[in-house]
Structures are given as structure tokens and as C-alpha cells.
Design an enzyme around this catalytic site. Structure first.
Site: not given
Ligand code: IVH
Length: 671
Positions: A113, A429, A406, A424, A117, A225, A313, A409
Site C-alpha cells: 500500500e 593507461c 590524465c 583519457c 504522508d 488502511y 521508504k 598517465c
Molecule cells: S499500517 C502499526 N498502512 O504510516 C501501524 N500505515 O508507522 C500500522 N501510514 O503513522 C500502520 N499509510 O499513519 C499503514 N497504508 C498504510 C499507511 C500507513 C500511511 C502511516 C500511519 C503510521 C505510519 C506507519
């Protein structure tokens, strides 16, 4: 109270809820804003005229009256943890290994997923009504922000569907889309208000406001989520939980997917590398979760984070350090690259001491000098790089200029007209010699055990080898002369070098270090020509027949085998018994296309791609130009020069009925 009014109010609420869901949750509005506003106005008027019909869950009541007095804290029914982060695919692989070991399972299905942010929230629905909304807080207790969350149109005040469970608890992310965030900042600037730093800060700030009417003007959105207590709903996998949430009217990210096993997971992570910039909201990575909930429960959690998930990430992290010196490095192909030698600094767990500065243009653009304090950046899979100089710090050296000769050489350097690189051109070389031999022995090439960079340096310094062919003349007696080389390792190295004589042809071709010939191209060449001798005689036309080989590669290969140095190296290698083992032939399919090469020209009664696909499926190949090796040219309407060429070369031509007959014979059906 009139029954008519009551009925109309009920109908209006239902219609508005439905349009809210279509617009805010599914993004598929069915009516214009004007028509929607008209429904809303009518409802407001009726509710004003009939106060007895008031309902706290009416779409008109998303905004609370007056100011809130604060946000009480409430204990979470289950702790709200956070995920472990990683920046590298290697660590994702380690996560998969840990999970598989923990469960004693060969292959795991994962949910993948986008990691949106924003700000984590918890929502509770009792008897289908939205009754409680919490922030994460310290994970144990969160702030109760129900009133503010009610203003977010993608959070339904009432769940929909037939069998709405008595208690539904979900977690999700509140966020702002990038464009909406920017528009909001522009409006704020006009009103003389300070801009928000980023969408996440703006979201956090919005959720903590006491004036819900102001919150309702912020462009907040929400994705769910996680469905909590899924077992109570008879749900077995995480993604089924999200599907149920969606059915109940909650908004779930449509970009979530499932990965079957690690290879699939890795491929999806890699595919996201090019895509995440195109999302309408900020996402700083992917969340990877074990999909089977019983498995997830078995893995459990540490006090901080669950063992069933990880955040991979995309981003990069930065660190500051001092650039001590700019060094010059001469590569295998003679390109001279400036390299920053740095005060060692930790970045994502690895110590960084060097970073490439690419070329003069890059150094000028960033005005990088010795003695500068610089900002380094590194992502998981990315080589660290110097992003900028910290102004006004450090004792700056003079402007750095690449030398004209270079550094190894002394040959005058040339500038590649198409690239910013300087080169070069001296094939002898010592720096290039070293790198060519190191490359020849490296993992991706002939993988000669015991022949690491240091040993190659020693061999070149001792003038024992000048090119890869010299390796095969080395004796144990030569090697034991080198510092730190024991008898045993000398023996092993001689054996390792000898063993490389029988290496597969594609490995050998890679090892030769021909420009534009990496593993993939080498494999294509090996499969097609099957011997070094055949390849070294090939002309560009013959090379261009191979699907996947373009003019640049073809020219480079021909240039290598025609050059004095290339010829001499190949000859000396062959004399020493290095030939490259031909790849095994793939079992040839039977039928009119098997092992044959076709060219398509003119317009056919089926799309060109389909014709190509059918030939491929029949075991044949399609190339773009006609040569003596072409088995047949398939000729459609308005064919041009390719037909002429086929006739001139005496290559058979097939008209469309003949082509279709061949397809039928091969059991291939045209759609
Ligand atoms: S699952 C145990 N799924 O990312 C935590 N988190 O540390 C399980 N976040 O602050 C989180 N998208 O708010 C999960 N698809 C997603 C997410 C998601 C964003 C954020 C969540 C948390 C941090 C994960």
C-alpha cells in the site's frame, strides 16, 4: 409536523449522503455542484422550518456550532503502534526472511500500500453511526477529535450497506492532496496568512483547531488502511478487511495491491520507484503487510511495532559533513571522474567517505570546493551524492578545475562532445588497465575467485599482467612473490583463473568490457552467434537482426572486434583456451514459425503488434530489416522498400492469406 416534509427530509439526506459518497469517496460524481448545492439548501431550509426533524447525523450537521473547548484524551482499545522503516530492498528481503522463518512458510502473500504522508486516525462506528475519532497520541491514548473529523466529507457519518455490524473500528490516514494544499497556501498568502510548510503539517494543524467551521474549509481527505477486530466480522485477510470497509462506504486507497511471495513483492517495490511521483498526494514509501491475519497475529508485535509489517521508504536522508579533498578517478573506459573525499559520516546506517561529483559541469553548478561543508543525500538503493554546499561555512579552497591531462598517465584528456565527461584515450593507461582486469574478474563478469581489486593492483604494479589474457600465463611462482600471498591462495588463484576458461560465452562477452555490452546484451549476442569467432566476424547488419540490439550497440560491437586492441585480445585469449561455452539451444518449437525470422511490411488486416505476438508465440522472431537471413517477409497493403529489398535478395514473400494460413497451421488464432 407534516409527513410530507419528513419524507422529503429523509429522501434529501439519503440523496446527499449518496452524492457525498460518489464524490468524496469514489471520486465519481453524478451531479453538478450546482444541483448538489440546491439539494443541500432545500434540506437546510426544511430542517430550519421543522426543528423536530433535527438529526445529529444529517449532512447539514458536519460543522459543530460554536467553538470546541478542547480535545479530551481517550484510551485506545488496542495500542496504535508505528511501523519499522527501511530504505533498502535488501532489508525488505530480510523482513521477508524473518516472516517466513517466524511462520515456517515458503511463500507469503503481502498487501502493498502507498504510505500516504498524513496523520494517523482511529474511527469508531457504533450501530453504523460515526461516534468517535481519535488521533494516535502517544499510542496508548489519543486526542478525541470527532467533531473535526466529522467535517471531512470522505468520512461517512453513517455506514452504508445491508448488514452493518454493531461495532466497526478502523484506522486510516487523513491527508491533503498536493494541488489542494498549494491552492490553500495561495489563498492564505492572499489573505496575508502564513503558509504551511507541507501538507502533513497543514493536516496536523487543521485537525487540532477548535473552530470546526474553519476545519471544514481545509481540503482534508481520508483513506482507511486497517479494519480492526477483523475476526469479529469473519474476515481472514487484511485486504478482505479493507474490502469490507469499502463496502460499508469507507474510503480505501485504490492503489493497494497484493504481492504473492518475495519476487513479486520486490518487482512491485521496484515498479513503484518510477510511479510514486505521479500520485496526487505525498507518499513517502510503501507499507508492506502480511495479508493473512492469522499469520499476522502469530507474528505479533514488539512494544513499538508489529512484526507483520514494514514501511519501505522511497525517500532519501541527508547529512552534513566536510569535503576534505577532491580526488580524480580514471575508470575502465578512461572517463575521469572527480570524487569527493569526505569526513566520514553515517547515513542510513552506512559510513560514507566518498561521493562522486560526476563532472566539471556538476561541480560548477553547485560551486563545490575543497574545505566546504556539504549536504549529502542517500536513499536505500542510491549511491550517496553531494546535493549542495552549506553557504558561509568552512574554509573554502579555490574553484576546482579538472586537469587537462590524465592524472595517472599524463595523456591529454578529450571531452566527449555529447556528454559532460572527459576521457583519457590511452588504452594502456595503467588506471584503465587495472580497471579492465578488475572488471574482467568481477562478480557480474567471469567471477574469478581470489582476484579482488587489491590483488589486481599488485599484479599490475609488478608488471605481471597488462591485459586479461596475461592472467592465464600466471604461475604459482609468480604469485607467491606478491606481498601477503600464501602458497595456498596462489594455488587457488591459478586454479580459479584456469576454471574461467570454461565460463559461458555471455559471461566472457560481458568481461571483455565492450561499450554498451552488459549482461543482457551479452546474453542476446551469445544466444545468436554461439561463438566468439562468429561474433567477431559479424557486421552491423547481422547484429541489427537481433531483436533488442540497436545501431549504437551494433556499432560499438563491430568497432571493438575490428580494433587492433580488440582483435589482439581475443586472439590471445583464444590461444590460451578461453573460448566461452555456447549456451544450450532452446528446444525449437515445431510449425511454420519455429526458429524462423520474419519481417512485416505494409498494412495488415490485424494490428502490427498482434501479428508480431502471434509469430513470437509460434516460436518465430520478428526483425525490422530484411536481410539474406530473413525467412519470409509478410506483405500487407501499400508495402514499400522492404518488399523491394526482399525481391532483390530473393527472400520469400507471404501475402496476408498465406500468413493467415500459416497461423492456422500453427494453431494460432487471430482475435
Ligand atoms: S499500517 C502499526 N498502512 O504510516 C501501524 N500505515 O508507522 C500500522 N501510514 O503513522 C500502520 N499509510 O499513519 C499503514 N497504508 C498504510 C499507511 C500507513 C500511511 C502511516 C500511519 C503510521 C505510519 C506507519
Amino acid at each position: 409536523m407534516s409527513a410530507r416534509a419528513e419524507q422529503r427530509v429523509r429522501s434529501l439526506r439519503q440523496q446527499i449522503e449518496r452524492h457525498d459518497h460518489l464524490y468524496y469517496t469514489l471520486g465519481q460524481p453524478e451531479i453538478s455542484d450546482r444541483d448538489y448545492d440546491a439539494l443541500m439548501r432545500e434540506l437546510e431550509e426544511l430542517e430550519r422550518a421543522h426543528p423536530d426533524l433535527a438529526d445529529p447525523d444529517s449532512p447539514t450537521s458536519r460543522v459543530a456550532k460554536g467553538l470546541l473547548t478542547g480535545f479530551p484524551t481517550v484510551r485506545h482499545t488496542a495500542p496504535m503502534l508505528s511501523l519499522d522503516n527501511t530504505y533498502s530492498l535488501d532489508e525488505v528481503a530480510e523482513f521477508d526472511t524473518r516472516v517466513r522463518k517466524g511462520l515456517g512458510r515458503e511463500r507469503i502473500d503481502y498487501a502493498v500500500e502507498p504510505k500516504v504522508d498524513g496523520v494517523a486516525i482511529h474511527l469508531r462506528y457504533e450501530k453504523g453511526r460515526f461516534t468517535l475519532g481519535l488521533t494516535r497520541g502517544d499510542g496508548e491514548r489519543g486526542d478525541e477529535i470527532t467533531a473535526n473529523l466529522r467535517t471531512i466529507r470522505s468520512i461517512p457519518l453513517r455506514l452504508t450497506g445491508r448488514n452493518v455490524p454493531d461495532l466497526v473500528e478502523v484506522r486510516g490516514e487523513v491527508y491533503m492532496e498536493t494541488a489542494a494544499f498549494q491552492a490553500m497556501n495561495a489563498r492564505r498568502a492572499e489573505a496575508g496568512k502564513p503558509a504551511f510548510m507541507n501538507p502533513r503539517n497543514a493536516t496536523t494543524g487543521s485537525l487540532k483547531m477548535l473552530d470546526t467551521s474553519e476545519v471544514s474549509r481545509r481540503p482534508l481527505q481520508m483513506f482507511v488502511y486497517q479494519l480492526l477486530h477483523a475476526d469479529r466480522h469473519g474476515i481472514e485477510t487484511h485486504l478482505e478487511g479493507l474490502a469490507l470497509a469499502r463496502k460499508l462506504g469507507l474510503r480505501v486507497n485504490p492503489r493497494n495491491s497484493i504481492a504473492h511471495g518475495y519476487d513479486d513483492l520486490r518487482a512491485q517495490c521496484e515498479a513503484w520507484g518510477d510511479e510514486w511521483g505521479s500520485l496526487p498526494y505525498g507518499a513517502d514509501g510503501l507499507v508492506i503487510k502480511v495479508n493473512d491475519l492469522r499469520d499476522a497475529a502469530r507474528l505479533g508485535s514488539t512494544s513499538k511495532s508489529p512484526r507483520w509489517g514494514i514501511a519501505y521508504k522511497f525517500g532519501t536522508v541527508e547529512a552534513e559533513t566536510v569535503l576534505r579533498k577532491i580526488d580524480l578517478q580514471v575508470g575502465r573506459t578512461g572517463v575521469v571522474t572527480p570524487v569527493a573525499l569526505l569526513e566520514p559520516v553515517l547515513l542510513l546506517g552506512t559510513e560514507v567517505k566518498r561521493a562522486t561529483l560526476h563532472n566539471q559541469d556538476e561541480i560548477d553548478r553547485k560551486d563545490i570546493r575543497e574545505g566546504d561543508r556539504v549536504v549529502l543525500e542517500k536513499g536505500g538503493e542510491v549511491i550517496p551524492k553531494v546535493v549542495r554546499v552549506v553557504p558561509g561555512t568552512g574554509r573554502r579552497g579555490p574553484r576546482f578545475v579538472l586537469p587537462s591531462t590524465c592524472p595517472v598517465c599524463g595523456t591529454t584528456l578529450t571531452r566527449d562532445p555529447e556528454q559532460a565527461a572527459v576521457r583519457c584515450e590511452n588504452l594502456y593507461c595503467p588506471a584503465q588497465v587495472r580497471r579492465r582486469i578488475q572488471y574482467y574478474a568481477s562478480r557480474g563478469a567471469l567471477d574469478i575467485e581470489g582476484l579482488g581489486e587489491r590483488t589486481v593492483d599488485q599484479l599490475v604494479d609488478a608488471k605481471l599482467v597488462e591485459d586479461p589474457a596475461d592472467l592465464y600465463d600466471l604461475t604459482v611462482l609468480d604469485l607467491v612473490e606478491l606481498e601477503g600471498m600464501a602458497d595456498k591462495s596462489a594455488g587457488n588463484l591459478v586454479r580459479g583463473i584456469a576454471a574461467s576458461k570454461g565460463a559461458p560465452l555471455d559471461r566472457l562477452l560481458t568481461a571483455l568490457g565492450i561499450r554498451h555490452v552488459g549482461n543482457t546484451v551479452a546474453r542476446l549476442l551469445a544466444e545468436h552467434f554461439r561463438s566468439l569467432a562468429a561474433l567477431s566476424e559479424a557486421d552491423e547488419e547481422a547484429l541489427l537482426e537481433i531483436p533488442g540490439i540497436g545501431p549504437e550497440i551494433a556499432a560499438s560491437v563491430v568497432a571493438f572486434f575490428r580494433s587492433k586492441e580488440g582483435r589482439s585480445l581475443v586472439k590471445r585469449l583464444v590461444e590460451r583456451g578461453v573460448k566461452g561455452k555456447a549456451p544450450e539451444r532452446r528446444a525449437a518449437a515445431a510449425g511454420p514459425f519455429a526458429g524462423k525470422t520474419f519481417v512485416l511490411t505494409g498494412t495488415l488486416g490485424m494490428p502490427r503488434e498482434e501479428a508480431e505476438e502471434l509469430i513470437l508465440r509460434g516460436g518465430g522472431r520478428v526483425t525490422s530489416s530484411v536481410s539474406k537471413k530473413t525467412d519470409a517477409v509478410v506483405v500487407g497493403e501499400d508495402a514499400g522498400s522492404k518488399l523491394d529489398k526482399a525481391r532483390a535478395l530473393g527472400v520469400p514473400t507471404w501475402d496476408e492469406p498465406r500468413f493467415r494460413a500459416a497461423l492456422r497451421e500453427a494453431g494460432l488464432r487471430v482475435s
